[in-house]
Design a protein around this motif. Structure first.
Motif: not given
Length: 258
Positions: A84-92, A168-171, A176-179, A245-250
């Protein structure tokens, strides 16, 4: 050294978590990697991990099958957060394509088989190369290895329906959209200024057809700006890996109840 036969139930649980993590994790989940390779990698990782982590001796009973289901869900959720986090690149890249005029021309991603925007696929491919260059795939494997410090094997209950996990998932989804917006704003902002300039030209010089001239101008400006800010984009991608990595840890802390 632990005898393997008593540790086989624990090995099977580790194998389920690792392979389900590979189903969703970026880079390891692509269909260009053969399925036997994924299973073999998960098998050998589980063989190593069963002798390196504190694995309790477990019995095969009715609770054991619940633990198998829990391990599969944990692996899928951790891999999903990373993807989900890496999908920010394709959204950008989708934001950039929409302003460039490339939104109608999608390409087939050979890794997933889904349609993706042109610039999104370009930036995503560069980001994956960058991930391999900085050994980010080792950090992803470390993430599933150290997940047993937060979510032990014998933990049967996972709070998937808790308010904290949903929040947490919503956050993470929001971040992701902010990045993605922060990565796309140099190109999108430049094209917005180009649109304003073309609008002024259309009002002052009515004889000029801005619809014909505007598209190649916007494409040319987009490539110039992308080349100029490529180093900044790679810096944002490196910070994106830290966020992943921080999202996975959280998420692992919430699942483990720590």
């Amino acid at each position: 050294m632990v005898d393997f036969l008593p540790a086989f139930p624990a090995f099977l649980l580790i194998f389920v978590r690792v392979t389900s993590f590979f189903l969703m994790m970026p880079l390891f989940s692509y269909r260009s990697i053969p399925t036997p390779v994924k299973i073999g990698l998960g098998f050998f990782m589980a063989m190593i991990m069963v002798f390196t982590i504190d694995t309790p001796l477990m019995e095969v009973d009715s609770l054991y099958f619940l633990l198998i289901l829990k391990e599969a869900l944990v692996g899928l959720m951790i891999g999903f957060i990373a993807y989900l986090i890496l999908s920010a690149i394709q959204i950008a890249g989708g934001f950039i394509d929409f302003q460039m005029g490339f939104a109608i021309a999608n390409v087939i991603d050979p890794q997933t088989g889904a349609q993706s925007p042109l610039m999104g696929q370009y930036l995503y491919t560069i980001s994956l190369f960058f991930l391999l260059m900085v050994n980010g795939h080792h950090l992803l494997l470390d993430g599933v290895f150290y997940s047993y410090q937060f979510i032990p094997l014998e933990q049967a209950w996972v709070p998937f329906g808790s308010e904290n996990m949903a929040e947490y998932v919503i956050k993470v989804f929001n971040s992701m959209f902010i990045i993605a917006f922060q990565m796309a704003i140099p190109v999108v902002g430049s094209l917005f200024l180009v649109d304003i300039a073309l609008g002024i030209i259309a009002r002052t010089v009515p004889q000029l057809n801005v619809f014909v001239v505007g598209l190649p101008i916007k494409i040319g400006v987009s490539f110039i700006v992308i080349i100029a800010v490529m180093s900044i984009l790679l810096m944002a991608v490196s910070q994106l890996f830290e966020t992943m990595l921080g999202a996975m840890r959280g998420l692992m802390e919430i699942i483990g109840g720590t």
